[in-house]
Scaffold this motif. Structure first.
Motif, mmCIF file in Angstrom:
data_model
loop_
_atom_site.group_PDB
_atom_site.id
_atom_site.type_symbol
_atom_site.label_atom_id
_atom_site.label_comp_id
_atom_site.label_asym_id
_atom_site.label_seq_id
_atom_site.Cartn_x
_atom_site.Cartn_y
_atom_site.Cartn_z
ATOM 1 N N GLY A 228 -23.204 8.696 -3.580
ATOM 2 C CA GLY A 228 -22.848 7.989 -4.719
ATOM 3 C C GLY A 228 -22.176 8.851 -5.696
ATOM 4 O O GLY A 228 -22.399 10.044 -5.537
ATOM 5 N N LYS B 218 0.763 -1.413 0.054
ATOM 6 C CA LYS B 218 -0.076 0.095 0.055
ATOM 7 C C LYS B 218 0.664 1.071 -0.055
ATOM 8 O O LYS B 218 0.720 2.246 -0.757
ATOM 9 C CB LYS B 218 -0.765 -0.263 1.130
ATOM 10 C CG LYS B 218 -2.204 0.813 1.243
ATOM 11 C CD LYS B 218 -3.239 0.316 0.297
ATOM 12 C CE LYS B 218 -3.758 1.345 -0.297
ATOM 13 N NZ LYS B 218 -4.812 0.733 -1.402
ATOM 14 N N TYR C 124 -19.488 5.744 -0.566
ATOM 15 C CA TYR C 124 -20.522 5.346 -0.241
ATOM 16 C C TYR C 124 -20.708 5.141 1.324
ATOM 17 O O TYR C 124 -21.687 5.223 1.858
ATOM 18 C CB TYR C 124 -20.837 4.039 -0.915
ATOM 19 C CG TYR C 124 -21.466 3.721 -2.189
ATOM 20 C CD1 TYR C 124 -22.409 4.775 -2.650
ATOM 21 C CD2 TYR C 124 -21.187 2.597 -2.880
ATOM 22 C CE1 TYR C 124 -23.267 4.570 -3.757
ATOM 23 C CE2 TYR C 124 -21.811 2.528 -4.076
ATOM 24 C CZ TYR C 124 -22.854 3.229 -4.571
ATOM 25 O OH TYR C 124 -23.315 3.289 -5.527
ATOM 26 N N ARG C 125 -19.765 4.530 1.644
ATOM 27 C CA ARG C 125 -19.548 4.031 3.067
ATOM 28 C C ARG C 125 -19.201 5.045 4.327
ATOM 29 O O ARG C 125 -18.480 5.655 4.311
ATOM 30 C CB ARG C 125 -18.523 2.925 3.255
ATOM 31 C CG ARG C 125 -18.824 1.617 2.196
ATOM 32 C CD ARG C 125 -17.811 0.850 2.385
ATOM 33 N NE ARG C 125 -17.601 0.352 3.960
ATOM 34 C CZ ARG C 125 -16.476 -0.501 4.261
ATOM 35 N NH1 ARG C 125 -16.035 -1.319 3.331
ATOM 36 N NH2 ARG C 125 -16.347 -0.761 5.661
HETATM 37 C C1 LIG Z 1 -11.757 -0.721 -4.043
HETATM 38 S S1 LIG Z 1 -12.013 0.659 -3.240
HETATM 39 C C2 LIG Z 1 -11.001 1.840 -3.467
HETATM 40 C C3 LIG Z 1 -10.650 2.934 -2.668
HETATM 41 C C4 LIG Z 1 -9.661 3.919 -2.912
HETATM 42 N N1 LIG Z 1 -9.850 4.787 -4.225
HETATM 43 C C5 LIG Z 1 -8.255 3.268 -3.384
HETATM 44 O O1 LIG Z 1 -7.787 3.026 -4.391
HETATM 45 O O2 LIG Z 1 -7.549 2.945 -2.318
HETATM 46 C C6 LIG Z 1 -13.442 1.246 -4.071
HETATM 47 C C7 LIG Z 1 -14.349 2.257 -3.209
HETATM 48 O O3 LIG Z 1 -15.290 3.020 -3.868
HETATM 49 C C8 LIG Z 1 -16.458 3.108 -3.248
HETATM 50 N N2 LIG Z 1 -17.443 2.840 -4.476
HETATM 51 C C9 LIG Z 1 -17.684 2.303 -5.561
HETATM 52 N N3 LIG Z 1 -18.852 2.843 -6.318
HETATM 53 C C10 LIG Z 1 -19.242 3.756 -5.560
HETATM 54 C C11 LIG Z 1 -20.139 4.651 -6.040
HETATM 55 N N4 LIG Z 1 -20.699 4.544 -7.302
HETATM 56 N N5 LIG Z 1 -20.265 5.701 -5.352
HETATM 57 C C12 LIG Z 1 -19.525 6.044 -4.133
HETATM 58 N N6 LIG Z 1 -18.713 5.378 -3.813
HETATM 59 C C13 LIG Z 1 -18.244 4.083 -4.699
HETATM 60 C C14 LIG Z 1 -16.524 1.786 -2.482
HETATM 61 O O4 LIG Z 1 -17.609 1.606 -1.393
HETATM 62 C C15 LIG Z 1 -15.195 1.581 -2.066
HETATM 63 O O5 LIG Z 1 -15.001 2.117 -0.799
#
Ligand SMILES: C[S@@+](CC[C@H](N)C(=O)[O-])C[C@H]1O[C@@H](n2cnc3c(N)ncnc32)[C@H](O)[C@@H]1O
Length: 390
Positions: free
Chosen positions: A239, A154, A213-214
């Motif tokens: 979103g 990371k 989202y979370r």
């Molecule tokens: C795989 S993680 C990547 C987090 C960060 N960008 C990274 O690369 O370390 C994807 C994140 O995007 C959020 N996510 C996916 N689709 C989304 C949406 N349509 N709206 C808001 N959040 C979203 C998920 O909840 C998740 O926390």
């Protein structure tokens, strides 16, 4: 001796003095008219490599940079040849004056300080593990600033990310406040890294918003942003498709799942973002289209094997994203973000607004249509979001 020779000699003498006197900042050669395709500019800096003085030439091409170091003698010859040949303008920047070959008048210096001559000067200063509270809060380091074994990948990814964004951002005017949205910010590792780099390393003003989202992640990240005194960094719950971005300088979406990447790109285009940077995640929407329609093309034999369907879906999804961005007036690059030994989600698309591009070029639209027809795709989600004629 011609007037041109005289002028070059005077220019080189000023360069020599600035190097000897320690006031040299950089020299640029521009307005290239020669035959080398894509070459735009040469930027020359002073570096010390293994205790030897060198001039480091960055040959800036449209889509890449090539760096070559030369000893002073060869470097001066090259500059003279360039100025008497295919480069119409040379500009010398020192801490005492700027000097352009166009006027040969010494003007007020743009730069106050001479840069360090360490060979690594241009290497992006990576995020410091020590004394960086957000790395500790995000459990990347322990209290002494030592990166946990389990967080090494990371941490490497964070630094690589800063290294990739650095060339886009480092020439930003310090008076300007950069507005950036990071869509699907998750636990915020990369959002924090970017904010840290922009404000602490580059000394820029930035308003960075993570959209996620979370609820738990948004709350955690906001807490850490306050704890880090990062006033311009905030996280909002919601979103991507619903987020009202307002005007943006940069839109980022790293590993946002499937069509969330398209929603993010569409937001970036609508916000007139100068840069759009995405590292796509899964490619289910186009995979479904490819599998569902089973187009009769020469690549049909690949669809027998799940892994090839997956890879084809990835390439076609991102290839079309790149074309659609170009259709919308951006120049794009697609490359491996970090080695696939660390994560399979390693492709990055960077798009930079290109004022010279022909907006909504019918030739690009034709390519989009042809690619879709070839792979049996009715709709690409991004195309739908942008209401591009199908
Ligand atoms: C795989 S993680 C990547 C987090 C960060 N960008 C990274 O690369 O370390 C994807 C994140 O995007 C959020 N996510 C996916 N689709 C989304 C949406 N349509 N709206 C808001 N959040 C979203 C998920 O909840 C998740 O926390």
């Amino acid at each position: 001796m011609t007037q041109e020779n005289n002028q070059t000699d005077e220019f080189l003498a000023a360069l020599d003095q600035s190097l000897v006197g320690g006031s040299f900042v950089k020299l640029t050669l521009g307005q290239y008219t020669g035959p080398e395709e894509g070459l735009k500019q040469i930027i020359i800096r002073h570096v010390v490599v293994k205790r030897e003085d060198k001039l480091s030439f960055t040959y800036r091409y449209k889509t890449r940079d090539i760096v070559k170091n030369y000893g002073p003698g060869e470097a001066f010859d090259r500059i003279a040849t360039a100025l008497e040949g295919d480069f119409k303008v040379g500009t010398l920047f020192t801490t005492e004056f700027d000097l352009s070959t166009q006027t040969m008048k010494r003007t007020k210096p743009t730069h106050k300080d001479a840069p360090s001559t360490s060979h690594d000067r241009d290497k992006v200063r990576t995020i410091e593990a020590k004394k960086t509270s957000w790395l500790y809060d995000l459990k990347i380091t322990d209290a002494n600033g030592t990166v946990f074994k389990t967080a090494q990948d990371k941490f490497r990814q964070i630094n690589k990310y800063v290294e990739i964004l650095s060339p886009l951002l480092k020439n930003t005017d310090t008076e300007r406040t950069l507005r950036i949205a990071d869509m699907g910010s998750g636990k915020g590792y990369l959002t924090f890294a970017l904010y840290d780099y922009l404000t602490k390393t580059l000394g820029l003003k930035a308003e960075v918003t993570g959209v996620e989202y979370r609820t738990d992640m948004v709350a955690l990240c906001n807490e850490i942003a306050i704890h880090s005194d990062f006033d311009g960094l905030k996280f909002v719950e919601g979103g991507i498709a619903e987020y009202e971005a307002g005007p943006l300088d940069m839109l980022i979406a790293l590993h946002a799942c499937d069509t969330a990447t398209d929603d993010a790109i569409a937001k970036g285009i609508a916000a007139n973002a100068e840069w759009i940077v995405v590292a796509p995640c899964c490619h289910k929407q186009i995979r479904r289209e490819i599998e569902g329609h089973k187009a009769q093309n020469d690549l049909g034999f690949l669809l027998k094997h799940g892994i090839f369907v997956e890879r084809q879906a990835e390439m076609v999804t991102d290839g079309l994203r790149s074309l659609i961005l170009e259709y919308c007036g951006y120049s794009t690059k697609v490359f491996e973000f970090i080695s696939d030994a660390h994560t399979p989600k390693n492709v990055m698309i960077t798009a930079t607004k290109n004022p010279k591009a022909k907006l909504h070029d019918p030739e690009i639209l034709e390519k989009i249509h042809a690619a879709k027809a070839y792979f049996g795709i009715k709709t690409h989600h991004l195309e739908k979001m942008l209401e591009i004629p199908a």
